[in-house]
Design a protein around this motif. Structure first.
Motif, short mmCIF file in Angstrom:
data_model
loop_
_atom_site.label_atom_id
_atom_site.label_comp_id
_atom_site.label_asym_id
_atom_site.label_seq_id
_atom_site.Cartn_x
_atom_site.Cartn_y
_atom_site.Cartn_z
N GLN A 72 57.67 42.95 38.86
CA GLN A 72 57.24 44.45 38.22
C GLN A 72 57.12 44.55 36.92
N ASN A 73 58.68 44.13 36.06
CA ASN A 73 58.73 44.07 35.26
C ASN A 73 57.99 43.59 34.11
N ILE A 74 57.18 42.48 34.48
CA ILE A 74 56.45 41.68 33.92
C ILE A 74 55.99 42.12 32.69
N LYS A 75 55.40 41.45 31.80
CA LYS A 75 54.30 42.04 30.27
C LYS A 75 52.83 42.24 31.18
N TYR A 76 52.43 42.24 30.62
CA TYR A 76 50.98 42.53 31.06
C TYR A 76 49.62 41.54 29.98
N TYR A 77 49.04 40.85 30.19
CA TYR A 77 47.92 40.98 29.14
C TYR A 77 46.52 40.22 29.26
N LEU A 78 45.57 40.81 28.72
CA LEU A 78 44.36 40.68 28.42
C LEU A 78 44.10 39.50 30.05
N THR A 79 43.83 38.55 29.92
CA THR A 79 44.23 37.90 31.40
C THR A 79 44.01 38.34 32.31
N ASP A 80 44.98 39.23 32.73
CA ASP A 80 45.28 39.67 34.11
C ASP A 80 44.23 40.66 34.15
N LEU A 81 43.79 41.72 32.71
CA LEU A 81 43.15 42.39 33.25
C LEU A 81 41.57 42.10 33.58
N LEU A 82 41.07 40.69 32.91
CA LEU A 82 39.57 40.42 32.96
C LEU A 82 39.62 39.61 34.82
N TYR A 83 40.84 38.57 35.23
CA TYR A 83 40.94 38.49 36.46
C TYR A 83 40.50 39.63 37.35
N LEU A 84 40.98 40.83 37.74
CA LEU A 84 40.86 42.05 38.10
C LEU A 84 39.28 42.63 37.87
N THR A 380 32.42 40.95 31.09
CA THR A 380 33.83 40.95 31.37
C THR A 380 33.49 39.26 31.11
N TYR A 381 32.85 38.25 31.75
CA TYR A 381 32.42 36.76 31.69
C TYR A 381 31.97 36.60 30.35
N LEU A 382 31.72 37.08 29.52
CA LEU A 382 31.70 37.05 28.10
C LEU A 382 32.85 37.31 27.45
N THR A 383 33.33 38.61 27.57
CA THR A 383 34.66 39.03 26.70
C THR A 383 35.34 37.61 27.07
N LEU A 384 35.56 37.02 28.09
CA LEU A 384 36.46 36.34 28.61
C LEU A 384 36.63 34.79 28.08
N LEU A 385 35.08 34.38 27.79
CA LEU A 385 34.73 33.51 27.09
C LEU A 385 34.90 34.11 25.26
N VAL A 386 34.81 34.91 25.47
CA VAL A 386 35.12 35.01 23.82
C VAL A 386 36.36 34.95 23.51
N TYR A 387 37.10 35.45 24.36
CA TYR A 387 39.02 35.69 24.26
C TYR A 387 39.30 34.35 23.73
N ALA A 388 39.10 33.55 25.12
CA ALA A 388 39.35 32.06 24.88
C ALA A 388 39.55 31.20 23.76
N ALA A 389 37.94 31.81 23.43
CA ALA A 389 37.85 30.60 21.84
C ALA A 389 38.41 31.41 21.03
N VAL A 390 38.51 32.39 20.57
CA VAL A 390 39.57 33.15 19.44
C VAL A 390 40.99 32.83 19.56
N THR A 391 41.45 32.84 20.87
CA THR A 391 42.60 32.16 20.90
C THR A 391 42.69 31.23 21.19
#
Length: 463
Positions: A72-84, A380-391
């Motif tokens: 419960q004390n872990i850091k959260y990432y954009l991919t966690d939100l996108l998964y949800l 959501t899907y396109l956000t994930l793809l763009v984020y994957a490409a940029v990262t």
């Protein structure tokens, strides 16, 4: 009681570990082609593959829920939100579907709700793999899958069939097209782009002479089967991959990539292109393939631009399929017409009449998401793809670990190749899991910035 709690805690720790997510990924990767061989042995084509991915969905979401509850004390990432969000919008699409029978009880090559959960969970698992050796291990399993699929596909080009073709059987068998363990040449076309980008990428960047020679041979075999499936979408994927290589090498030259390493990569790339050219000549001259598809392409373009103005016939009728799907968007824009239920775009259209052609897939993954799952899911899907490409791009350019940089580079090439061919292909349950794994590999959490990173970094700089 304390002993039971201790054992449960240990079990939960185990199923949320990096090693668990690693074995979770490679188990699915290997099971998909191997189980199809056993299915075919008992005359059950395309039976276990959807079930394997469904099981991956149940296992994955359980492990991920435990992960967030336990840590419960872990850091959260954009991919966690996108998964949800991916899960929520897929669920809403299934709940508000226009055809509950098809969405919840469809079979054939339909994708079920927990197939999608399997995709999302495989992506999430990929983000959890930080260890360089494990990331290399996943690429090694990609090589194994390529060998299995390419050998079966190559035998098919010789008229030797281990498995049954799913549909268009007579045409595919007559032309000796390759379809590997995916049951259709178009499906294999999409998978072969990923496999070719992986094996050729390893060939380009590896330090080992032995691995270089082995992966060159495998990538050439894979390219032969890629051409032999005669899927034009695979050509699009390969073209995008080669453009990616040219652009990325140019960028890396200006970013200071060692001259000796750059020269080595360019020499290998030239050797790869020569091999591809020879294979292409062999497939055209000896095997008599490709020319028919080129003539079809020319005929479609002429028909679209000529007096007939038959734009809908482009891409073997893909424009016709897209048109019917997009007509449904204004009325069902939020959550789509139903999870993987594209056929209703035809059946519920006033322009559709009995006897007209219909299709259960959108033959464009992005349009398919829009029509069946709605605008929110597509965003959501396109956000994930763009984020994957940029990262991925950022971590190729700025990574100080040379080996890690090349791993990211290989994965990024796979990503762009598949994303391009997806403009003309369909999401298929025994192919697309490999792409979701690739997305996760691009988004390893050690390469992402967690929520609040900028604030903490700013404080650290001031201090």
């Amino acid at each position: 009681m304390q002993e039971i709690k201790k054992r449960l805690s240990g079990f939960f720790e185990m199923i949320t570990s990096e090693r668990f997510f690693f074995y979770y990924i490679i188990s699915v990767m290997i099971a998909l082609p191997v189980m199809e061989i056993f299915d075919e042995k008992h005359s059950q084509a395309f039976a276990s593959q959807p079930i394997i991915v469904e099981i991956a969905g149940y296992v994955g979401i359980f492990a991920i829920i435990v992960h967030f509850l336990k840590h419960q004390n872990i850091k959260y990432y954009l991919t966690d939100l996108l998964y949800l969000l991916l899960f929520v919008f897929a669920l809403l699409s299934a709940v508000f579907t226009l055809n509950k029978q098809e969405t919840w009880h469809g079979f054939n090559y339909d994708e079920w709700l927990f197939n999608f959960v399997g995709y999302f969970s495989l992506m999430f698992a990929g983000t959890m793999i930080h260890d360089k050796q494990m990331r290399k291990g996943i690429l090694n399993v990609f090589i194994l899958v390529t060998v299995i699929q390419s050998v079966v596909a190559a035998l098919q080009t010789c008229g030797i069939y281990m498995i049954e073709c799913y549909y268009d059987t007579d045409l595919i068998l007559e032309l000796k097209r390759s379809y590997g363990l995916t049951q259709h040449s178009n499906w294999y076309g999409g998978l072969s782009v990923l496999m070719f980008a992986c094996t050729s990428g390893i060939f380009l960047f590896t330090q080992s002479k032995l691995i270089r020679n082995i992966t060159y041979a495998i990538s050439i075999l894979c390219f032969y089967t890629l051409l032999s499936c005669e899927a034009r979408l695979a050509w699009v994927g390969v073209a995008a991959y080669l453009i990616f290589l040219a652009v990325s090498l140019t960028i890396m030259k200006f970013k200071g990539l060692e001259k000796e390493k750059l020269l080595s990569i360019l020499k290998r790339l030239l050797l790869l292109i020569v091999g591809m050219a020879l294979v292409t000549a062999f497939v055209i001259i000896v095997c008599g393939k490709i020319t028919g598809k080129l003539e079809l392409t020319n005929s479609e373009i002429s028909s679209a631009s000529g007096e007939k103005n038959n734009v809908q016939g482009l891409g073997s009728g893909r424009v016709y399929i897209w048109k019917f799907g997009l007509k449904m968007v204004p009325e069902h824009w939020a959550f789509g017409i139903g999870l993987d239920n594209y056929k209703d775009a035809f059946l519920k259209s006033p322009d559709f009449h009995e006897g007209m052609f219909s299709n259960a897939k959108g033959h464009n993954e992005y349009i398919h998401y829009l029509v069946t799952q709605g605008v929110f899911q597509l965003i959501t899907y396109l956000t994930l793809l763009v984020y994957a490409a940029v990262t991925g791009i950022r971590n190729v350019i700025h990574n100080d670990d040379k080996e890690e940089r090349f791993i990211n580079w290989i994965v990024l090439g796979m990503f762009f190749g598949y994303a391009a061919q997806a403009l003309f292909n369909s999401s298929i349950v025994n192919v697309v899991p490999y792409f979701w794994i690739t997305i996760g590999m691009c988004l390893s959490k050690k390469n992402q910035h967690y929520f609040g990173y900028a604030k903490e970094h700013k404080k650290a700089v001031k201090a």
